[in-house]
Design an enzyme around this catalytic site. Structure first.
Site, short mmCIF file in Angstrom:
data_model
loop_
_atom_site.label_atom_id
_atom_site.label_comp_id
_atom_site.label_asym_id
_atom_site.label_seq_id
_atom_site.Cartn_x
_atom_site.Cartn_y
_atom_site.Cartn_z
N SER A 1 -21.74 24.77 62.12
CA SER A 1 -23.08 24.82 62.72
C SER A 1 -22.92 25.16 64.20
O SER A 1 -21.81 25.04 64.75
CB SER A 1 -23.78 23.47 62.57
OG SER A 1 -23.09 22.49 63.34
N ASP B 1 -23.08 28.61 60.23
CA ASP B 1 -24.13 27.98 59.42
C ASP B 1 -25.43 27.91 60.24
O ASP B 1 -25.42 27.43 61.37
CB ASP B 1 -23.65 26.56 59.04
CG ASP B 1 -24.55 25.88 58.02
OD1 ASP B 1 -25.20 26.58 57.23
OD2 ASP B 1 -24.57 24.63 58.02
N HIS C 1 -31.78 19.01 53.78
CA HIS C 1 -30.49 18.61 54.38
C HIS C 1 -30.45 17.09 54.51
O HIS C 1 -31.46 16.45 54.73
CB HIS C 1 -30.36 19.21 55.79
CG HIS C 1 -30.12 20.69 55.77
ND1 HIS C 1 -30.90 21.57 56.49
CD2 HIS C 1 -29.17 21.44 55.17
CE1 HIS C 1 -30.44 22.80 56.30
NE2 HIS C 1 -29.40 22.75 55.51
N GLY C 2 -29.27 16.53 54.44
CA GLY C 2 -29.11 15.08 54.61
C GLY C 2 -29.45 14.34 53.34
O GLY C 2 -29.47 14.93 52.25
N GLY D 1 -28.19 21.88 51.46
CA GLY D 1 -28.53 20.48 51.19
C GLY D 1 -27.85 19.94 49.94
O GLY D 1 -28.45 19.20 49.17
N GLY D 2 -26.57 20.31 49.74
CA GLY D 2 -25.86 19.94 48.51
C GLY D 2 -25.58 18.45 48.35
O GLY D 2 -25.23 18.00 47.27
P1 13P Z 1 -26.09 18.49 53.46
O1 13P Z 1 -25.80 17.99 54.83
O2 13P Z 1 -27.33 17.91 52.91
O3 13P Z 1 -24.93 18.35 52.54
O4 13P Z 1 -26.41 20.05 53.60
C1 13P Z 1 -25.45 20.90 54.16
C2 13P Z 1 -26.00 22.24 54.43
O5 13P Z 1 -26.89 22.73 53.75
C3 13P Z 1 -25.44 22.99 55.56
O6 13P Z 1 -26.12 24.17 55.80
#
Ligand code: 13P
Length: 287
Positions: free
Chosen positions: A49, A84, A177-178, A208-209
């Site tokens: 990021s 990212d 995300h998160g 947002g995995g």
């Molecule tokens: P998480 O922080 O929810 O795993 O998502 C990561 C993401 O999508 C990074 O772009």
């Protein structure tokens, strides 16, 4: 050597599995992810990021560290170093610094401006052999200061951006995300299906995995998702392992305060999380 993500994602889309993007924050993170990918013979994407880039003192430091580490560790599986949620300026800076893959997140612009800026970056990335990820419809929650309301993408807008010649497309389908809230409505497979029908072979990206149930991950892959981003889950497992080490008083035993020992449980925990995800995404043995 770092590679563009194009080849690995084309193979993943055709083979109905997904390549994991794991975000890095420091040397330990990077080492854990690279060693796990090599052990499992899996392709991997390292996400950075803009905030993490700054934390590591700049994109040049990151590119030099990752490039040298791939070499020093004898990593032979395909590794892409990917910006990212990049801004336009961030994208140009990472191209200059030696990243092999870029995400330009223009989802907060009106679609015309997103298209215009994405088009310019497509031309630059194509010339340099880098892969480019674009975003349509925002991902909910906050990712390192980038906040999205999480509306689902319009499949026609997805087609317009895919047709610009990007390598992969992130489309909002209710993902966040998160951590997911208890009242989360789940992924919109109707939207994903409509996007895949409009965009054909384009590898789709699921952000947002962290915290998406396994059955939803598998269904998303069956509907064209070929890259899944994970960040928070590695952070949580790192923090949990570090806390346990300190709570057990291990930092006070012998040389337990040595950072190489203090950070080791966290680094091992990241390896376990990455392994679990690569198995779930189906990328093991696909290098
Ligand atoms: P998480 O922080 O929810 O795993 O998502 C990561 C993401 O999508 C990074 O772009």
């Amino acid at each position: 050597m770092l590679v563009s993500a194009e080849e690995m994602l084309k193979k993943a889309k055709a083979g109905k599995y997904a390549v994991g993007q794991f975000n890095i924050n420091n040397l330990e993170w990077t080492k854990s992810i690279l060693l796990t990918a090599q052990e499992l013979n899996s392709p991997v994407i390292l996400g950075v990021s803009e905030g993490a880039g700054k934390y590591m003192t700049g994109y040049k430091t990151v590119a030099a560290m990752v490039d040298a580490m791939v070499d020093s560790l004898g990593i032979t599986v395909p590794v892409a170093l990917h910006l990212d949620h990049g801004s336009y300026e961030g994208a140009l800076a990472c191209i200059e610094a030696g990243f092999s893959s870029i995400m330009f997140d223009g989802s907060h612009y009106p679609i015309e401006e997103n298209v215009e800026k994405t088009k310019e970056l497509v031309a630059i990335c194509k010339e340099k052999g880098l892969s480019l990820e674009a975003e349509v419809g925002s991902i909910g929650g906050e990712e390192d200061g980038v906040i999205g309301a999480g509306e689902c993408a319009d499949p026609n807008e997805c087609k317009a951006v895919a047709d610009l010649g990007v390598t992969m497309l992130a489309a909002g389908i209710g993902n966040i995300h998160g951590k997911y809230p208890d009242n989360w409505a789940g992924l919109s497979f109707e939207t994903l299906d409509a996007i895949q029908q409009q965009t054909g072979d384009m590898p789709l990206v699921l952000h947002g995995g962290t915290g998406i149930p396994e059955d939803m991950i598998k269904k998303a892959i069956s509907l064209g998702v070929a890259k899944i981003n994970v960040n928070t889950e590695c952070q949580l497992s790192f923090a949990d392992a570090t806390r346990k080490y300190i709570e057990a008083g291990k930092d006070l035993e012998g040389k337990g305060f040595d950072p190489r020992k203090l950070l080791a449980p966290g680094a091992e925990a990241i390896k376990a999380t990455v392994k679990e995800k690569m198995e779930l995404f189906g990328s093991v043995g696909k290098a």
